[in-house]
Write an enzyme that holds these catalytic residues in place. Structure first.
Site, mmCIF file in Angstrom:
data_model
loop_
_atom_site.group_PDB
_atom_site.id
_atom_site.type_symbol
_atom_site.label_atom_id
_atom_site.label_comp_id
_atom_site.label_asym_id
_atom_site.label_seq_id
_atom_site.Cartn_x
_atom_site.Cartn_y
_atom_site.Cartn_z
ATOM 1 N N ASP A 81 0.820 -1.211 0.000
ATOM 2 C CA ASP A 81 0.000 0.000 0.000
ATOM 3 C C ASP A 81 0.853 1.259 0.000
ATOM 4 O O ASP A 81 1.979 1.269 0.509
ATOM 5 C CB ASP A 81 -0.876 0.057 1.266
ATOM 6 C CG ASP A 81 -2.091 -0.838 1.181
ATOM 7 O OD1 ASP A 81 -2.189 -1.624 0.223
ATOM 8 O OD2 ASP A 81 -2.942 -0.769 2.097
ATOM 9 N N HIS A 226 3.707 -2.123 3.340
ATOM 10 C CA HIS A 226 3.672 -0.752 2.838
ATOM 11 C C HIS A 226 4.943 -0.400 2.073
ATOM 12 O O HIS A 226 6.046 -0.794 2.460
ATOM 13 C CB HIS A 226 3.491 0.235 4.001
ATOM 14 C CG HIS A 226 2.134 0.164 4.630
ATOM 15 N ND1 HIS A 226 1.820 -0.757 5.600
ATOM 16 C CD2 HIS A 226 1.004 0.890 4.401
ATOM 17 C CE1 HIS A 226 0.550 -0.598 5.953
ATOM 18 N NE2 HIS A 226 0.039 0.386 5.243
#
Length: 278
Positions: A81, A226
């Site tokens: 992400d 992430h």
């Protein structure tokens, strides 16, 4: 319909706290084997597992397997992400070296616009490019007009860069409701949640990140990490890139095959307005 409590917890929200507990109820195995989520402050949202998608597609599904059939293989999807970032080139180098495809849920503002070459490289190297909204606004806390803007702007930018419009999106903090789901359906987008989180936003220790992933990994899992360069006050993110090679090696040793989210669903295909979670 009768509901029972599932054994597997809902993926933790990034700002989870006792006052904001997310409760999940799993329906008994009827059509679709859907999971119902009771989100605090939101309406109940059904989620669908990859196995359910594959079963419903049967022999007539048109989803692209790539080189892997997850009805037979022990598949898992690695997702990142909030990129692209200054770390993305090194992350892509690792994935290329390990021959692992991933799914990237990208932010538009200050990310897709700033690193268009990284977006092009993701597509060129076989990764799935999807949306994490334009500016990471919590979709359940804004009005429908803003939701549409948060979803359309990154997709427009990604399409300009790659020639392909995303069909998947991940709502910030995994927070969704009927309104978000309806707008996603209108816009041709499916929502993708996760089953494995390292909470890499709260630690810089690659060993901790690796252990958390390995402890939760299971067949058909969707791993959340992430692709972020943290600010000076951030508590985490600095260990993620260092953890990725070890995570990949350990999961391969356990017999896992890495796939993108669409490959995980094949021969089924992502359906607009559907929320997917293992």
């Amino acid at each position: 319909m009768r509901f029972i409590r599932p054994r597997r917890p809902l993926p933790a929200r990034h700002d989870a706290s006792p006052a904001r507990t997310v409760r999940r109820w799993a329906a008994l195995p009827v059509a679709g084997l859907a999971i119902a989520l009771a989100l605090t402050g939101c309406t109940r949202v059904e989620t669908t597992s990859p196995d359910t998608v594959r079963q419903e597609a049967g022999k007539t599904g048109k989803g692209d397997f790539g080189s892997v059939d997850c009805r037979e293989a022990k598949c898992i999807a690695l997702t990142f992400d909030a990129g692209p970032s200054k770390n993305t080139a090194r992350l892509l180098d690792v994935l290329k070296d390990k021959q692992v495809p991933a799914t990237f849920f990208l932010l538009g503002k200050n990310h897709v616009e700033r690193y268009p070459d990284m977006v092009k490289r993701m597509v060129a190297e076989g990764h799935e490019v999807a949306s994490h909204t334009w500016s990471h606004k919590i979709l359940t806390e804004i009005d429908p007009k803003e939701i549409r803007e948060e979803l359309s702007r990154p997709d427009d930018a990604i399409e300009r860069i790659t020639g392909r419009r995303p069909t998947l999106m991940r709502p910030p903090q995994g927070r969704t409701n009927d309104t978000v789901q309806g707008i996603a359906r209108e816009m041709g987008l499916s929502e993708v949640l996760w089953s494995v989180t390292a909470k890499d936003y709260e630690t810089n220790d690659p060993d901790v990140i690796t252990k958390r992933v390995l402890d939760q990994a299971d067949r058909d899992g969707i791993i959340l990490l992430h692709d972020v360069v943290p600010g000076p006050d951030a508590k985490g993110y600095r260990g993620t890139l260092r953890a990725v090679p070890g995570i990949i090696d350990a999961l391969k040793q356990r017999g896992f095959t890495f796939v993108t989210v669409p490959q995980l669903l094949a021969p089924g295909t992502p359906q607009p307005g559907t929320v997917y979670r293992p």
